[in-house]
Write an enzyme that holds these catalytic residues in place. Structure first.
Site, PDB file in Angstrom:
ATOM      1  CE  LYS A   8       0.666   1.650   4.469  1.00  0.00           C
ATOM      2  NZ  LYS A   8       1.670   2.333   4.754  1.00  0.00           N
ATOM      3  N   PRO A  90       9.787  -4.383   0.157  1.00  0.00           N
ATOM      4  CG  PRO A  90      11.159  -2.810  -0.989  1.00  0.00           C
ATOM      5  CD  PRO A  90       9.774  -3.491  -1.085  1.00  0.00           C
ATOM      6  N   GLY A  94       7.367   1.646   4.960  1.00  0.00           N
ATOM      7  CA  GLY A  94       6.082   2.416   4.862  1.00  0.00           C
ATOM      8  C   GLY A  94       5.134   1.740   3.738  1.00  0.00           C
ATOM      9  N   GLY A  97       4.256  -4.105   4.045  1.00  0.00           N
ATOM     10  CA  GLY A  97       4.423  -5.298   3.530  1.00  0.00           C
ATOM     11  C   GLY A  97       4.092  -6.478   4.704  1.00  0.00           C
ATOM     12  N   GLY A  98       4.380  -6.279   5.852  1.00  0.00           N
ATOM     13  CA  GLY A  98       4.144  -7.088   7.059  1.00  0.00           C
ATOM     14  C   GLY A  98       2.443  -7.122   6.969  1.00  0.00           C
ATOM     15  CB  SER A  99      -0.089  -4.594   6.850  1.00  0.00           C
ATOM     16  OG  SER A  99       0.369  -3.922   8.055  1.00  0.00           O
ATOM     17  CB  ALA A 100       0.740  -6.642   2.343  1.00  0.00           C
ATOM     18  CG  ASP A 130      -0.668   0.111   7.826  1.00  0.00           C
ATOM     19  OD1 ASP A 130      -1.558   1.025   8.011  1.00  0.00           O
ATOM     20  OD2 ASP A 130       0.149   0.441   7.811  1.00  0.00           O
TER      21      ASP A 130
HETATM   22  O1  C5P Z   1      -0.589  -0.923  14.708  1.00  0.00           O
HETATM   23  P1  C5P Z   1       1.032  -0.765  14.445  1.00  0.00           P
HETATM   24  O2  C5P Z   1       1.680  -2.221  14.826  1.00  0.00           O
HETATM   25  O3  C5P Z   1       1.231  -0.900  12.718  1.00  0.00           O
HETATM   26  O4  C5P Z   1       1.667   0.224  14.910  1.00  0.00           O
HETATM   27  C1  C5P Z   1       3.160   0.471  15.161  1.00  0.00           C
HETATM   28  C2  C5P Z   1       3.029   1.860  16.331  1.00  0.00           C
HETATM   29  O5  C5P Z   1       2.805   2.977  15.619  1.00  0.00           O
HETATM   30  C3  C5P Z   1       2.071   1.771  17.468  1.00  0.00           C
HETATM   31  O6  C5P Z   1       2.507   0.931  18.405  1.00  0.00           O
HETATM   32  C4  C5P Z   1       1.849   3.450  17.780  1.00  0.00           C
HETATM   33  O7  C5P Z   1       3.025   3.666  18.498  1.00  0.00           O
HETATM   34  C5  C5P Z   1       2.154   3.891  16.112  1.00  0.00           C
HETATM   35  N1  C5P Z   1       0.875   4.166  15.736  1.00  0.00           N
HETATM   36  C6  C5P Z   1       0.179   5.473  15.885  1.00  0.00           C
HETATM   37  N2  C5P Z   1      -0.722   5.682  15.407  1.00  0.00           N
HETATM   38  C7  C5P Z   1      -1.309   5.011  14.426  1.00  0.00           C
HETATM   39  C8  C5P Z   1      -0.680   3.926  13.913  1.00  0.00           C
HETATM   40  C9  C5P Z   1       0.500   3.614  14.543  1.00  0.00           C
HETATM   41  O8  C5P Z   1       0.642   6.183  16.980  1.00  0.00           O
HETATM   42  N3  C5P Z   1      -2.578   5.408  13.844  1.00  0.00           N
END
Ligand code: C5P
Length: 282
Positions: A8, A90, A94, A97-100, A130
């Site tokens: 994405k 990669p 950003g 990839g992990g979410s996909a 994501d």
């Molecule tokens: O949910 P995910 O593991 O992708 O998010 C990683 C970190 O990014 C969260 O622990 C948080 O610190 C930050 N984050 C955030 N606000 C979001 C998405 C992520 O603060 N909307």
């Protein structure tokens, strides 16, 4: 069972002050693009995770493996499974990839175990911000911490040139830096650098850009150098470090990325796709 999980790009990402749950409310236009990891998951004699062609954890901390575990637990299935991930997206860029990988794995297992869409979406949300988007994909206006998906006119009138610089940024560190800097706004891309479908709508900016630059000044240098070389606006996706620009056609995007002659982690020319993941037959 095999599926492609698409990368994405955050075409736009507005960030608001951190809420009590520790997450920052977002409002952004998320777009799935034609760059995919492939996942294969099947019943086996033992549990295992294998990652080929990239750097993702090869153990129970892998987000796609966690998808296997939550899907099994929810469906009350105890069957051991092997998960194989072929990485092309990669990591730490950003590009989701992990979410996909997690969304494609969860989608396959939800079908197999007969989990309904609502349960699947909740499991996705529990895995990462994501993942709900990657379960659906296409073009979406995304709100909340990433779980609220609002239909957006499907976009298709552009290609993207993507450059992944040779360093990565930590998502939590970038959000923390954004707080420390008191919530800076990103630069708005000018209409002339946008495809017609995105002109005059939501401001196309990434509010995490200044925080990323503050953590690693190279992000800003790379952005400026690529913008000069390509003679167009260049933006960052997610918490970086991947950078992208809009082109009218895939050929133009291919030409642009092939003009990058410094070492990168990856360069890609991609087009929008209408789904977050899809089953691969055979
Ligand atoms: O949910 P995910 O593991 O992708 O998010 C990683 C970190 O990014 C969260 O622990 C948080 O610190 C930050 N984050 C955030 N606000 C979001 C998405 C992520 O603060 N909307």
């Amino acid at each position: 069972m095999r599926a492609d999980g698409y990368a994405k790009v955050n075409l736009a990402l507005a960030v608001y002050p951190r809420s009590a749950d520790g997450y920052h409310p977002l409002r952004g236009i998320f777009q799935s693009v034609s760059l995919a990891d492939e996942v294969a998951v099947q019943p086996d004699t033992d549990d295992s995770v294998t990652v080929r062609g990239g750097d993702a954890p090869q153990d129970e901390t892998n987000l796609a493996w966690r998808a296997v575990e939550v899907a099994r637990r929810t469906a009350r299935v105890t069957q051991p499974m092997s998960l194989e991930i072929h990485k092309r997206i990669p990591a730490g860029a950003g590009l989701g990839g992990g979410s996909a990988d997690a969304a494609a794995t969860l989608g396959l297992l939800a079908d197999r175990f007969g989990l309904d869409a609502e349960t699947t979406a909740e499991l996705g949300e529990s895995l990462g911000a994501d993942v709900p988007f990657s379960l659906v994909g296409g073009t979406k206006l995304v709100e909340g911490r990433g779980e609220r998906l609002i239909d957006f006119e499907p976009l298709g009138d552009f290609a993207l040139g993507i450059v992944v610089p040779p360093f990565s940024l930590s998502t939590p560190a970038v959000f923390d830096e954004w707080d420390r800097l008191d919530g800076p706004r990103g630069d708005v891309m000018s209409d002339e650098d946008l495809p017609p479908s995105l002109r005059g709508g939501l401001p196309i900016r990434n509010d995490l850009f200044r925080a990323a630059v503050s953590l690693d000044a190279r992000v800003g240098e790379w952005r400026d150098e690529i913008a000069e070389r390509w003679n167009t606006g260049v933006a960052m996706t997610g918490s970086g470090s991947a950078l992208f620009a809009f082109f009218s056609t895939l050929d133009e995007a291919l030409g642009a990325v092939s003009s990058i002659d410094v070492p990168t982690r990856a360069t890609e020319a991609v087009e929008p796709v209408a789904v977050g993941w899809e089953r691969v037959d055979g």
